[in-house]
Every structure is written in C-alpha cells, then in structure tokens.
Scaffold this active site. Structure first.
Site, short mmCIF file in Angstrom:
data_model
loop_
_atom_site.label_atom_id
_atom_site.label_comp_id
_atom_site.label_asym_id
_atom_site.label_seq_id
_atom_site.Cartn_x
_atom_site.Cartn_y
_atom_site.Cartn_z
N SER A 182 0.80 -1.23 0.00
CA SER A 182 0.00 0.00 0.00
C SER A 182 0.83 1.27 0.00
CB SER A 182 -0.96 0.00 1.19
OG SER A 182 -0.25 -0.18 2.39
N HIS A 210 -5.59 -3.42 -2.00
CA HIS A 210 -5.41 -2.44 -3.07
C HIS A 210 -5.50 -3.05 -4.47
CE1 HIS A 210 -4.55 1.17 -0.73
NE2 HIS A 210 -4.02 0.35 0.14
N LYS A 241 -11.95 0.62 -0.44
CA LYS A 241 -11.06 1.35 -1.35
C LYS A 241 -11.73 1.47 -2.72
CE LYS A 241 -7.22 -0.30 1.43
NZ LYS A 241 -7.12 0.83 2.35
N1 PMP Z 1 -4.76 -4.31 4.14
C1 PMP Z 1 -4.10 -3.39 3.44
C2 PMP Z 1 -2.95 -3.80 2.60
C3 PMP Z 1 -4.51 -2.04 3.51
O1 PMP Z 1 -3.86 -1.10 2.81
C4 PMP Z 1 -5.60 -1.69 4.32
C5 PMP Z 1 -6.11 -0.26 4.43
N2 PMP Z 1 -5.17 0.67 4.77
C6 PMP Z 1 -6.24 -2.69 5.02
C7 PMP Z 1 -5.81 -3.99 4.91
C8 PMP Z 1 -7.41 -2.39 5.91
O2 PMP Z 1 -8.55 -2.19 5.17
P1 PMP Z 1 -9.81 -1.46 5.79
O3 PMP Z 1 -9.60 0.01 5.65
O4 PMP Z 1 -10.96 -1.98 5.01
O5 PMP Z 1 -9.86 -1.87 7.22
#
Ligand code: PMP
Length: 394
Positions: A182, A210, A241
């Site tokens: 990310s 992502h 997302k």
């Molecule tokens: N996994 C990854 C790789 C992420 O980038 C994120 C969000 N920052 C999440 C999990 C968590 O997702 P959520 O915002 O739906 O809790």
C-alpha cells in the site's frame, strides 16, 4: 503528591511534532471525488483510495437509500446471535462469483478480515511466513494468532524458501503477503509464492486490499490478475477502497469460509456491516460487472500521471499500480512538500515513520478514474512548481 498520568503522552506528541511526524488530519466538507472541499478550500484530490469514484456514485448512493427503506440501518447484533440478513448473504455470493472463488464471507473492514482469518487458521505451535512490508493489520493478526512469525525479505521468494527450510519446528504453516503493497504500489510475485506454497503444502493467504477493483479482469483482484484461481487458499479484500464503501471480504474454498463463520473472532464478536454498506457494495458489484470502463480509465490515468512525474525527474519508486509514491527521504521535507502542494490546490498526503521506514518519507499519490485529463495536467504542473521550489527536481 500529584500524579500526572498523561504527561508522557504530551511529551511523545511534542516529540512527534519536532520530528515532523505528527499527523494533521484534514477536515472534508464535501463528498469524496476528484475535487474536494478540505479545510474550507476546493482542492484536487490525490489522497483517497476511491479508485473508481464509487464513494459518491449516484447508483451506489441510491441503492443504499432504497435498502434502508426496506431493512432499516443496523444489523442489531452479531450475525451468529441476531441472525444474518439475506442482503449480507447475497453480497457474499456475488463476491465469490465475481472473484471465481467457491465461497466468500464479509467482515466490518479489511482490518478485521485479516485479524479473523489469521486467528482462525493458525495458533500456538504454528508458524507464519510474512513479507517484511506487510500491512499493519496482518502484523497485528499474526501477533494475535500466537503463532510464531518468521518475516521474509520483501517480495523475495528465494528468502521465503530459505526461511521455510530453516524453520523445522511447527504444527501447521501459513504464508501471508499483501497483494499490492500500500505504500509502494508494487505487486507481490504471487505465482512464485504460490508454487512454493504448493510444493511445501503450506496454506497461502494474500491481502488484496489495493488490488480489489483494480487488478485483474474488470477489477477481480490479484488472483485473477495472475490467473491463479484455485492456487491461493485465502484472498482477503477490502470494500473500503475501490468499492468506495466500507467492509472486508475473504474469498476461498468453502471449507475455509465455513470455518471463518465458526472461528473468526470479529465475525463472532462484532456486528456486521450496516444495511447501507451492504446495499452500496451490491450496487458496486453491478457496476463492475456491467463494464470495465472505470477500471480501464483508472489505469490510463495512472500511466499518464506516472510518465509525467518521471519525465519531470521525480523518483516514483517501485510502483506497478495506481499508487504512486513520490520519494522524498526525510519526513519534514515530505510534510513541507504536501503543505505547499495544498496551498497550490493539490491534496496529496505525506507519509512518514512508522508507516514507512525512517528516511523513506514520501508523498503518496492515489490515482483515480474520477480525474479528468485537465486534472492530471494541473497536478503535474503543481508538482513541478513545488518540486523545483524545494530543490527536489531541477
Ligand atoms: N490491508 C491493506 C494492505 C490495507 O492497505 C488496508 C487499508 N489501509 C487494510 C488492509 C485495511 O482495510 P480497511 O480500511 O478496510 O480496514
């Protein structure tokens, strides 16, 4: 005697401010979109994960409204106690079909999906092989599971092989990796990792937060991107997302999904997504299945922006996706760059330690299908102006 119980927190905050690591959270007074009203100013948005513009899509909003008229708002308790709404089951069936998996289960967020899955699949006496740059929710899920965690070097299948060979004491084993990382926008070498997992009989889990709605045919995710259907045991995704709503999903073989409904702690002990969330996600599924236009536009925009930034002389790191890191080094420079860009009408957040390693501060530019060609040219112009002013490019 006085006991100042929170003085240490004040000292920590002061120290963060001194190092340029204190996060200032901006206030939005508009919907998510290409343009936002942030702290009272209209600015061009490169900060959100609203890859496809679903967060404010009229059909998505309308679906949420209609579902509330029929079902109300909240699920009223955890699903195992209050029962589960047919709407949640419909979303899970649709997601499984979309991703070409046997079954799927949803959670409140991607974060809780990771916690649920790791805790249910491994425990004391087991070992998890985890990419060194995995997301915080995976790191926390690993810790909570109580399994031993062996970190392997980022996107390095050879190191993964070495670590597997060195680790001989275990009951069960699991490999976990982000699909798209990310903060860097690079993609895990999943075919190699899947081959290793299969060779050694190790469970394989990928967090495609992502990649969901971004990678693969029409946004079907990383497993589809690499054509690895049936070779990845657990595919975690987020609906917060590209889906533009909120929620998490786990897709995979039915036996694993059934087990998560029995042993995934955030499933058992926390209420599910609300009605408008689920209905909005169903409308996103309709849109994704009807046309690949938004996904195609996202990639066209990202390619155009990356090429423009590289031509200007910016270091965009190892990105292979619409996430574009603009590498700046020290956190104060990244914060200054972000502040100046904002004054120039462009909103792109600075990211520093502990989200990325010390000395690797950056701006993280999130491309979106919502940007017009004029928006992208305007952003490149402002990046060039601020980059020259701060001596980042010549
Ligand atoms: N996994 C990854 C790789 C992420 O980038 C994120 C969000 N920052 C999440 C999990 C968590 O997702 P959520 O915002 O739906 O809790």
């Amino acid at each position: 005697m006085t006991h100042d119980k929170t003085a240490w927190i004040e000292a920590e905050i002061a120290s963060l401010k001194e190092q340029g690591l204190f996060t200032h959270i901006r206030t939005l007074s508009s919907p998510q979109g290409a343009w936002l009203v942030v702290d009272g100013r209209r600015v061009l948005n490169f900060s959100s994960n609203n890859y496809l513009g679903m967060a404010n899509h009229p059909r998505v909003v309308e679906a949420a409204k209609q579902a509330m008229d029929r079902y109300g708002v909240g699920p009223a308790a955890v699903r195992t106690i209050a029962g589960t709404m047919d709407l949640h089951l419909e979303l899970e069936e649709r997601l499984a079909r979309f991703k070409g998996a046997e079954a799927a289960v949803t959670f409140q967020s991607g974060f809780t999906a990771n916690l649920a899955t790791l805790g249910a699949l491994v425990g004391r006496g087991d070992v998890i092989f985890s990419d060194r740059l995995n997301h915080a929710s995976i790191i926390d899920g690993c810790r909570l599971s109580r399994a031993e965690v062996v970190a392997y070097e980022h996107n390095d299948p050879d190191d993964l092989r070495r670590k597997i060979a060195e680790t001989t004491e275990y009951r069960r084993r699991l490999i976990v990796t982000d699909g798209v990382f990310s903060m860097d926008g690079d993609i895990a070498p999943l075919p190699e990792i899947a081959a290793i997992a299969s060779e050694h009989g190790i469970l394989l889990m990928v967090d495609d937060a992502h990649g969901e709605g971004v990678l693969g045919r029409g946004g079907r995710g990383i497993v589809d991107h690499f054509g690895l259907h049936g070779q990845v045991d657990v595919e975690v995704g987020t609906l917060s997302k590209a889906f533009g709503v909120v929620g998490g999903v786990v897709a995979g073989p039915k036996v694993i999904i059934d087990w998560l409904r029995q042993r995934g702690r955030p499933f058992l002990f926390s209420s599910a997504m609300t009605v408008p969330d689920v209905a909005a996600n169903l409308a996103v599924m309709d849109l994704l299945e009807e046309s690949t236009e938004l996904v195609d536009r996202l990639w066209r925009n990202a390619d155009y922006f990356k090429q423009g930034m590289r031509a200007l002389g910016f270091d965009t790191g190892a990105t292979q996706t619409p996430i574009v890191p603009v590498m700046l080094g020290e956190a104060p420079l990244a914060q200054q760059f972000s502040r100046r860009l904002f004054e120039e009408g462009v909103f792109a957040m600075a990211i520093g330690y502990p989200t990325v390693p010390q000395g690797k501060a950056r701006l993280r530019v999130m491309n979106s299908a919502t940007h017009s060609p004029e928006d992208l040219d305007l952003a490149l112009d402002r990046f060039a102006r601020v980059g020259r002013e701060l001596g980042v490019i010549s």
